[in-house]
Motif scaffolding. Structure first.
Motif, PDB file in Angstrom:
ATOM      1  N   ASN A 162       0.824  -1.207   0.000  1.00  0.00           N
ATOM      2  CA  ASN A 162       0.000   0.000   0.000  1.00  0.00           C
ATOM      3  C   ASN A 162       0.861   1.261   0.000  1.00  0.00           C
ATOM      4  OD1 ASN A 162      -2.628   1.341   0.198  1.00  0.00           O
ATOM      5  ND2 ASN A 162      -1.930   1.929   2.257  1.00  0.00           N
ATOM      6  N   GLU A 163       1.951   1.244   0.784  1.00  0.00           N
ATOM      7  CA  GLU A 163       2.875   2.386   0.818  1.00  0.00           C
ATOM      8  C   GLU A 163       3.555   2.570  -0.540  1.00  0.00           C
ATOM      9  OE1 GLU A 163       4.327   2.516   5.483  1.00  0.00           O
ATOM     10  OE2 GLU A 163       5.268   1.080   4.095  1.00  0.00           O
ATOM     11  N   LYS A 164       3.917   1.459  -1.181  1.00  0.00           N
ATOM     12  CA  LYS A 164       4.550   1.539  -2.499  1.00  0.00           C
ATOM     13  C   LYS A 164       3.575   2.089  -3.542  1.00  0.00           C
ATOM     14  CE  LYS A 164       7.776  -2.280  -1.673  1.00  0.00           C
ATOM     15  NZ  LYS A 164       8.177  -3.661  -2.075  1.00  0.00           N
ATOM     16  N   ASP A 165       2.322   1.635  -3.472  1.00  0.00           N
ATOM     17  CA  ASP A 165       1.315   2.115  -4.411  1.00  0.00           C
ATOM     18  C   ASP A 165       1.062   3.606  -4.234  1.00  0.00           C
ATOM     19  OD1 ASP A 165       1.073  -0.437  -5.398  1.00  0.00           O
ATOM     20  OD2 ASP A 165      -0.724  -0.930  -4.238  1.00  0.00           O
ATOM     21  N   ASN A 166       0.980   4.060  -2.977  1.00  0.00           N
ATOM     22  CA  ASN A 166       0.754   5.482  -2.707  1.00  0.00           C
ATOM     23  C   ASN A 166       1.929   6.328  -3.179  1.00  0.00           C
ATOM     24  OD1 ASN A 166      -1.755   5.043  -1.558  1.00  0.00           O
ATOM     25  ND2 ASN A 166      -0.958   4.895   0.529  1.00  0.00           N
ATOM     26  N   ALA A 167       3.157   5.810  -2.963  1.00  0.00           N
ATOM     27  CA  ALA A 167       4.351   6.545  -3.384  1.00  0.00           C
ATOM     28  C   ALA A 167       4.393   6.671  -4.905  1.00  0.00           C
ATOM     29  CB  ALA A 167       5.606   5.841  -2.873  1.00  0.00           C
ATOM     30  N   ARG A 168       4.021   5.610  -5.605  1.00  0.00           N
ATOM     31  CA  ARG A 168       4.007   5.663  -7.072  1.00  0.00           C
ATOM     32  C   ARG A 168       2.945   6.643  -7.565  1.00  0.00           C
ATOM     33  NH1 ARG A 168       5.968   1.722 -10.635  1.00  0.00           N
ATOM     34  NH2 ARG A 168       5.406   2.137 -12.806  1.00  0.00           N
ATOM     35  N   TRP A 169       1.776   6.625  -6.948  1.00  0.00           N
ATOM     36  CA  TRP A 169       0.696   7.540  -7.318  1.00  0.00           C
ATOM     37  C   TRP A 169       1.130   8.990  -7.112  1.00  0.00           C
ATOM     38  CZ3 TRP A 169      -3.863   8.232  -9.635  1.00  0.00           C
ATOM     39  CH2 TRP A 169      -4.658   9.306  -9.260  1.00  0.00           C
ATOM     40  N   GLU A 170       1.779   9.282  -5.990  1.00  0.00           N
ATOM     41  CA  GLU A 170       2.224  10.652  -5.714  1.00  0.00           C
ATOM     42  C   GLU A 170       3.299  11.080  -6.700  1.00  0.00           C
ATOM     43  OE1 GLU A 170       3.375  11.093  -1.651  1.00  0.00           O
ATOM     44  OE2 GLU A 170       1.461  10.366  -0.870  1.00  0.00           O
ATOM     45  N   PHE A 171       4.189  10.158  -7.066  1.00  0.00           N
ATOM     46  CA  PHE A 171       5.247  10.491  -8.023  1.00  0.00           C
ATOM     47  C   PHE A 171       4.654  10.793  -9.395  1.00  0.00           C
ATOM     48  CE2 PHE A 171       8.003   9.127 -11.492  1.00  0.00           C
ATOM     49  CZ  PHE A 171       9.162   9.834 -11.237  1.00  0.00           C
ATOM     50  N   VAL A 172       3.769   9.919  -9.878  1.00  0.00           N
ATOM     51  CA  VAL A 172       3.229  10.038 -11.225  1.00  0.00           C
ATOM     52  C   VAL A 172       2.325  11.261 -11.357  1.00  0.00           C
ATOM     53  CG1 VAL A 172       1.712   8.925 -12.915  1.00  0.00           C
ATOM     54  CG2 VAL A 172       3.451   7.585 -11.733  1.00  0.00           C
ATOM     55  N   THR A 173       1.579  11.587 -10.299  1.00  0.00           N
ATOM     56  CA  THR A 173       0.607  12.691 -10.376  1.00  0.00           C
ATOM     57  C   THR A 173       1.117  13.960  -9.713  1.00  0.00           C
ATOM     58  OG1 THR A 173      -0.495  11.995  -8.317  1.00  0.00           O
ATOM     59  CG2 THR A 173      -1.285  11.028 -10.381  1.00  0.00           C
TER      60      THR A 173
END
Length: 683
Positions: free
Chosen positions: A257-268
């Motif tokens: 979940n932390e990895k998914d959130n970090a990727r979402w924040e990076f991409v957006t």
């Protein structure tokens, strides 16, 4: 001379006027940076080049790279001559690309050149020169021609146009694969739209000739662009994956979940805040660039580039980061909004040809709205769907969708100019003009009633000093007033033209409106031009000369960034010596610095104490370059590292695909010349 000018055809006069106005505008934008020792600040692009830049470029082309025709610009002189020109040329070609599409729809010169200028100088597209996104300008040089060619191949089916379409698709993807992918999606759906518009779908076309032409187009595209396509697939995707890992604050022990959130924040991360929509008609309403060298008096203070709101700490974190404008143009936007009323306000007695002219309006309107929603990124739940698409979680910065919005809006503006020139109006179109006038009046009232002190206090709390906050608040009101006046004036002009029965009067007024739009966009883009002095790096570097005389090698600059590390490094590079970090895989043979600069480096200190470096020369670091000691005085030294192997020249094998790509690209260029040159001053 005057008699010769008067004998020119109207289309030739229009072409020369357009070319002159665009050229003067671009020259003005970059004024002060055209000298060989001056350029504009562009942090993401190399502004200095190696003496053997031509040889290196040829190696890159033939050993795995891709050649595009605009590389021929480098034949006009050294890197310091064509550095700014490549941006200027791209803006001019983007304008011609839009004009080429609009002319194919049967529009008059004032409409297709007016729409072309609106796109060529559009805020986000052109102001990115301030960031140095040169890859995007390669797309601007070729990409806009795709849509005019798609329209023509569907209507006419010319083999030459199919060949050129394959070529411009390949060339437009040479340096900007992510934007190429987005525009290819738009181009694909525009092609489908054209099929239904002209033939009622692919079923009603002649399938075999159509399919064979499509295959030829794809073959040309792959023959020219395969080096870049393969690089994007096998290298760029892996690089983006590594970039996400390096910039995200996650570890191997982090939960999924932390990895998914970090990727979402990076991409957006660079999502366009909804309130920045105001900048479509109010230029730089929340400031211009975040780079203090470009616009230190009124920096951008909006939310674009800021971390997610939940993590942002006002006054303690960098508020944002932006190096460009989002300005569509108040006049361009007003004209684009009127296009929808023009489509639904057509007269019943109009000819089929007249109705066909405006048949693309629904497509561009829908796309403009759709891509605008996409550009909002994390500020709208809809972007979760985009993120879930293939490669959607690799497309960083949803604000890039605004590039597509600009294209759609400029196309719509060209449609409205043509409609206003036609003289066939309806009450619905008048209602649209009144609506736009009301919006402009509302914005004007909002600007006048705005409490600058309260706004300045909000900006101050973000971490800016009080003078900057007050200046930014004042700029906010001025931008709103300016946008309201231009926006409302466009509506008033539309209302005036509705009552005009003279086509000559409409032509003159619309030409003036298009010219004012160019001036408006030019002044906004000019805000992003800041001069950078290159004279230090271009001056003779005697330390570099000594390295070359000793057989060459790589040098490490032992200074900190605030001490001029970047400029010193570029001075060595321009003078023929490669710079490198100590931890690079290749060995470093030389170090340039001082005893104190070596001692403070954890890795270099022991080298100096243990005698692993040898001081071989003293120099004076001056504002005019690196010189030999003057009157026995020195303030910097050149050190030679011991037990380091000599430099080895990297040898790259020739790439068969790159050679084929270059030959195919040159053949396509000759095809383009064959198509265009016999018809002077035409598109």
């Amino acid at each position: 001379m005057l008699k010769k000018i008067l004998k020119l055809k109207p289309l030739t006069i229009a072409f020369l006027a357009f070319l002159s106005i665009m050229s003067i505008s671009i020259i003005f934008i970059f004024w002060g940076t055209w000298g060989v020792d001056r350029t504009f600040i562009q942090p993401d692009s190399t502004i200095y080049t190696h003496p053997n830049w031509a040889g290196n470029a040829i190696k890159d082309w033939l050993c795995g790279g891709m050649w595009v025709p605009s590389e021929l610009l480098k034949l006009i002189g050294s890197h310091f001559v064509w550095l700014e020109f490549q941006y200027a040329f791209a803006g001019l070609m983007a304008a011609f690309g839009m004009a080429y599409y609009l002319k194919g729809r049967g529009f008059s010169p004032v409409a297709y050149f007016g729409g072309g200028a609106a796109y060529g100088l559009c805020g986000y597209s052109f102001s990115l020169f301030s960031a140095g996104h040169l890859g995007w300008f390669v797309w601007l040089t070729y990409g806009p021609f795709m849509f005019g060619l798609i329209d023509r191949v569907i209507r006419k089916g010319s083999l030459i146009n199919w060949i050129l379409l394959g070529a411009v698709i390949a060339w437009s993807g040479a340096r900007q694969p992510d934007m190429w992918l987005l525009f290819m999606v738009l181009a694909f759906f525009y092609g489908v739209w054209c099929l239904f518009r002209e033939h009622g779908g692919i079923v009603r076309t002649k399938p075999l000739p159509f399919i064979s032409n499509v295959l030829i187009c794809i073959g040309i595209m792959l023959a020219i662009g395969w080096p870049q396509f393969s690089h994007a697939i096998f290298h760029d995707l892996a690089s983006r994956e590594q970039q996400i890992k390096d910039t995200s604050s996650i570890s191997a022990s982090s939960s999924q979940n932390e990895k998914d959130n970090a990727r979402w924040e990076f991409v957006t991360g660079w999502s366009m805040p909804p309130e920045d929509t105001l900048e479509f008609i109010a230029p730089c309403v929340r400031g211009a660039s975040s780079d203090p060298r470009v616009n230190g008096a009124s920096p951008y203070w909006g939310r674009l580039g800021r971390v997610v709101d939940e993590k942002f700490v006002p006054g303690r974190m960098n508020p944002n980061y932006r190096q460009h404008s989002l300005y569509l143009g108040a006049i361009t936007t007003a004209l684009a909004l009127l296009a929808l009323f023009a489509f639904f306000g057509k007269q019943k007695d109009e000819s089929i040809e007249e109705k066909q002219k405006y048949s693309d309006i629904p497509f561009w309107t829908f796309c403009a709205v759709f891509f605008f929603i996409c550009s909002l990124g994390r500020f709208t739940p809809f972007y979760k769907l985009v993120y879930a698409l293939p490669f959607g979680d690799f497309l960083r910065a949803p604000v890039k969708f605004h590039h597509l919005v600009e294209f759609c809006v400029a196309a719509l503006a060209g449609h409205t100019i043509e409609y206003l020139l036609s003289g066939t109006f309806s009450k619905r179109f008048a209602y649209g003009a009144y609506t736009i006038l009301a919006i402009g009046a509302g914005l004007l009232i909002f600007a006048i009633a705005n409490d600058s002190n309260s706004l300045a206090n909000e900006i101050y709390k973000l971490g800016y000093n009080l003078p900057t906050a007050k200046s930014s608040a004042t700029s906010f009101s001025i931008a709103c007033v300016r946008g309201a006046i231009l926006f409302g004036a466009t509506a008033l002009i539309a209302l005036r033209l509705i009552k005009s029965s003279s086509k000559k009067e409409r032509l003159i007024i619309l030409s003036i409106l298009a010219f004012v739009n160019v001036c408006d966009l030019t002044l906004v883009n000019r805000r992003f031009t800041a001069v950078e002095d290159m004279s230090f790096a271009r001056s003779s570097n005697e330390a570099a000369n000594d390295i070359i005389k000793a057989g060459g090698g790589r040098v490490f600059i032992a200074f900190k960034s605030q001490e001029g590390e970047y400029l010193i490094g570029q001075s060595f590079y321009v003078n023929g010596v490669e710079t490198a970090k100590l931890y690079d895989p290749k060995p470093v043979q030389y170090i340039y610095g001082t005893d104190s600069s070596l001692k403070r480096e954890p890795y270099l200190g022991p080298f100096l104490q243990n005698g692993q470096v040898e001081k071989i020369g003293g120099y004076v670091l001056t504002e005019k370059g690196i010189k030999k000691s003057i009157n026995g005085k020195v303030n910097t030294f050149l050190y030679k590292t011991k037990n380091m192997p000599p430099p080895q020249e990297e040898k790259k094998p020739l790439s068969a695909t790159s050679i084929i790509s270059s030959i195919a690209a040159f053949a396509a260029l000759l095809t383009c010349a064959y198509k265009c040159f016999p018809r002077r001053f035409t598109l």
